[in-house]
Design a protein around this motif. Sequence first.
Motif, PDB file in Angstrom:
ATOM      1  N   ALA A 270      66.813 -29.335 -38.186  1.00 41.98           N
ATOM      2  CA  ALA A 270      67.850 -28.940 -39.140  1.00 41.98           C
ATOM      3  C   ALA A 270      67.510 -27.572 -39.724  1.00 41.98           C
ATOM      4  N   ASP A 271      68.331 -27.148 -40.697  1.00 42.03           N
ATOM      5  CA  ASP A 271      68.154 -25.818 -41.271  1.00 42.03           C
ATOM      6  C   ASP A 271      67.457 -25.822 -42.626  1.00 42.03           C
ATOM      7  N   GLY A 272      67.608 -26.898 -43.386  1.00 39.77           N
ATOM      8  CA  GLY A 272      67.118 -26.921 -44.753  1.00 39.77           C
ATOM      9  C   GLY A 272      65.617 -27.091 -44.841  1.00 39.77           C
ATOM     10  N   PRO A 273      65.062 -27.069 -46.056  1.00 36.46           N
ATOM     11  CA  PRO A 273      63.627 -27.244 -46.253  1.00 36.46           C
ATOM     12  C   PRO A 273      63.108 -28.533 -45.627  1.00 36.46           C
ATOM     13  N   LEU A 274      61.940 -28.430 -44.982  1.00 32.10           N
ATOM     14  CA  LEU A 274      61.279 -29.573 -44.366  1.00 32.10           C
ATOM     15  C   LEU A 274      60.037 -29.897 -45.192  1.00 32.10           C
ATOM     16  N   LEU A 275      59.960 -31.121 -45.681  1.00 27.77           N
ATOM     17  CA  LEU A 275      58.862 -31.554 -46.531  1.00 27.77           C
ATOM     18  C   LEU A 275      57.954 -32.473 -45.726  1.00 27.77           C
ATOM     19  N   LEU A 276      56.716 -32.030 -45.489  1.00 27.35           N
ATOM     20  CA  LEU A 276      55.789 -32.766 -44.625  1.00 27.35           C
ATOM     21  C   LEU A 276      54.614 -33.299 -45.432  1.00 27.35           C
ATOM     22  N   GLU A 277      54.330 -34.586 -45.277  1.00 30.60           N
ATOM     23  CA  GLU A 277      53.190 -35.215 -45.933  1.00 30.60           C
ATOM     24  C   GLU A 277      52.015 -35.299 -44.958  1.00 30.60           C
ATOM     25  N   GLU A 278      50.948 -34.602 -45.253  1.00 35.28           N
ATOM     26  CA  GLU A 278      49.686 -34.690 -44.532  1.00 35.28           C
ATOM     27  C   GLU A 278      49.878 -34.777 -43.008  1.00 35.28           C
ATOM     28  N   PRO A 279      50.392 -33.746 -42.387  1.00 28.17           N
ATOM     29  CA  PRO A 279      50.648 -33.772 -40.937  1.00 28.17           C
ATOM     30  C   PRO A 279      49.377 -33.904 -40.113  1.00 28.17           C
ATOM     31  N   GLU A 280      48.211 -33.732 -40.733  1.00 31.25           N
ATOM     32  CA  GLU A 280      46.943 -33.821 -39.997  1.00 31.25           C
ATOM     33  C   GLU A 280      46.545 -35.239 -39.632  1.00 31.25           C
ATOM     34  N   LEU A 281      47.183 -36.257 -40.229  1.00 34.49           N
ATOM     35  CA  LEU A 281      46.781 -37.644 -39.987  1.00 34.49           C
ATOM     36  C   LEU A 281      46.866 -37.990 -38.501  1.00 34.49           C
ATOM     37  N   SER A 282      45.835 -38.648 -37.989  1.00 33.43           N
ATOM     38  CA  SER A 282      45.748 -39.143 -36.603  1.00 33.43           C
ATOM     39  C   SER A 282      45.539 -38.044 -35.567  1.00 33.43           C
ATOM     40  N   LEU A 283      45.448 -36.797 -35.991  1.00 32.09           N
ATOM     41  CA  LEU A 283      45.316 -35.698 -35.035  1.00 32.09           C
ATOM     42  C   LEU A 283      43.888 -35.173 -34.982  1.00 32.09           C
ATOM     43  N   HIS A 284      43.494 -34.726 -33.799  1.00 33.39           N
ATOM     44  CA  HIS A 284      42.181 -34.115 -33.623  1.00 33.39           C
ATOM     45  C   HIS A 284      42.106 -32.825 -34.433  1.00 33.39           C
ATOM     46  N   ASP A 285      40.943 -32.525 -34.992  1.00 32.67           N
ATOM     47  CA  ASP A 285      40.782 -31.324 -35.808  1.00 32.67           C
ATOM     48  C   ASP A 285      41.184 -30.059 -35.062  1.00 32.67           C
ATOM     49  N   GLY A 286      40.939 -30.041 -33.756  1.00 27.51           N
ATOM     50  CA  GLY A 286      41.311 -28.869 -32.970  1.00 27.51           C
ATOM     51  C   GLY A 286      42.814 -28.654 -32.947  1.00 27.51           C
ATOM     52  N   VAL A 287      43.571 -29.754 -32.906  1.00 27.45           N
ATOM     53  CA  VAL A 287      45.033 -29.662 -32.943  1.00 27.45           C
ATOM     54  C   VAL A 287      45.490 -29.285 -34.339  1.00 27.45           C
ATOM     55  N   VAL A 288      44.888 -29.918 -35.358  1.00 24.74           N
ATOM     56  CA  VAL A 288      45.259 -29.647 -36.746  1.00 24.74           C
ATOM     57  C   VAL A 288      45.099 -28.166 -37.063  1.00 24.74           C
ATOM     58  N   ALA A 289      44.036 -27.563 -36.567  1.00 22.73           N
ATOM     59  CA  ALA A 289      43.776 -26.145 -36.838  1.00 22.73           C
ATOM     60  C   ALA A 289      44.881 -25.245 -36.297  1.00 22.73           C
ATOM     61  N   LEU A 290      45.605 -25.722 -35.294  1.00 23.93           N
ATOM     62  CA  LEU A 290      46.667 -24.914 -34.686  1.00 23.93           C
ATOM     63  C   LEU A 290      48.023 -25.099 -35.355  1.00 23.93           C
ATOM     64  N   LEU A 291      48.158 -26.105 -36.239  1.00 20.89           N
ATOM     65  CA  LEU A 291      49.472 -26.424 -36.801  1.00 20.89           C
ATOM     66  C   LEU A 291      50.118 -25.259 -37.552  1.00 20.89           C
ATOM     67  N   PRO A 292      49.401 -24.537 -38.427  1.00 21.62           N
ATOM     68  CA  PRO A 292      50.073 -23.418 -39.105  1.00 21.62           C
ATOM     69  C   PRO A 292      50.650 -22.391 -38.130  1.00 21.62           C
ATOM     70  N   GLY A 293      49.918 -22.102 -37.054  1.00 20.97           N
ATOM     71  CA  GLY A 293      50.418 -21.176 -36.045  1.00 20.97           C
ATOM     72  C   GLY A 293      51.617 -21.734 -35.310  1.00 20.97           C
TER      73      GLY A 293
END
Length: 377
Positions: A270-293
Motif C-alpha cells: 500500500a501507500d500509507g505508513p507501514l508500522l512494523l513490530e520487531e521485524p528481526e524476530l525469527s530471522l538470522h542476524d545476517g538477514v536482520v542486518a540487511l533489513l534497513p538496506g
Amino acid sequence: MIITRIKLENWKNFADVNVNCGKRMFLIGPNASGKSNFLDALLFLRDVAQYKLGHAVALRGGMKSIRYINARQHPDITIALTIDDAWKYELTFGTEKGKQVPIVIREIVKQRTEDKWKRILSRPNEEDENDPLRRTQTSLEQINANIKFRELYDFFATIQYRHILPQLVREPKAFSPAPVTNDPYGRDLVFSIAKTPENIRKARLAKINAALKAAVPNFEDLQVVRDNDGLPHLQVKYSHWRPQGAKQQENVFSDGTLRLLALLWSLFDADGPLLLEEPELSLHDGVVALLPGIFARIDKGRKKKVRQIFVTTHSTSLLSDPGIGSNEILRLEPGKEGVLVHSADEQERKLMQQGLTVADVMLPKTRPENLQQLSLF
C-alpha cells in the motif's frame, strides 16, 4: 505522503510528546517503554477514519485504558499530526463528567497554501452547540463533513500495522473460522497475495523470490497455487538432493521464511505508513542486518509514492547498519512524568558522523537499570 510531526498529550503512557519524523523511523527503548503505544496512536486515527471515534476507543478498552494514568487537571487526549508539511490534523477528545462516551473536545484541520496555514475546520462550532450529539463523531469519519480534507481521510485509511505470527499464516482457520481481512497478524496473508491482480502479483513475487533465495538456502520459484477446493496457497520449490527439487507450501514454511516473506510483501502492499513490530524476530542476524538496506532499495523500486516506515526494534544487528541516520531514531525513556521520546542529541549526532552506528551510540542507553539482578533469579 508522510507524517512529518507527531504530537501526543495524555495518550497511554505519554504525557506530552512532540517529535519530528522522516520517511524511515526506528523506535528503540526498554521493554514496556511504550513503543507499541506510540504506533497505536497512528492506528487510532486510522480506526477513527474507517469506523468512528467511539468504536476506536472501545477497541482499546475505553477511555480509562488509553488516557495517561497521571492526567489530572487536563485529562483530555490529543493526537496531532503534520503530513507532508501540507496538512495539519489535530483531534482532542475526552468525556463529560460522569459519562464514558468519548466526545470531540477540539478538532482542527489546516492546509498550507503558499507560505501560510489556512484553517479549514475548527470544532466545536455553532452546529455542535445546537446539537451536542454531533460531538460524539469527528468530522474525519463523516463523508459529508470531510469533503474539504478527503485527502487526509484517504491517507489515514492506508495506515498499516504488521506483526506477523507465523502460526496464524499456516493455519488461519484454526484461529478464526470466519474470513478475516487486513489482519495485522497474517491470517489473511495468503488470500491478500492471491487476490492481487496477476501481473502485479507475479512482479512482486519475483522480487521477493530473489530476496528470499539469498536468505533461505535452496529456495526458488515462489508462486500462488490453488488446491482441489480452489483455496490459494503459497508454494516454493526447494532444490536439494532430489533431481526435480521438492515443492512445499506455507503450512511447512519456517517461522523466519514466513515473517520475511510477509515483511517484503507488506513493503509493496500500500501507500500509507507501514508500522512494523520487531521485524528481526525469527530471522538470522545476517538477514536482520540487511533489513534497513532492503527497506531503502524496495522503496526506491516502488512505482507508487514513497512509503513511510516506522519500526520498533531491540536488534543490535539491525541498528548496526551505517546507513541509518541520527534523524531516523526515536529513543523512548520511561520516567516519573510519563515516557519521554528523544531524538538524537548533538553529541550523539557528532559520534554518528564520525562513523559510529545507532547500535554503538543510542541503543546502550535503552538498557534497563539493574539488569544484572535478573541473573540472580
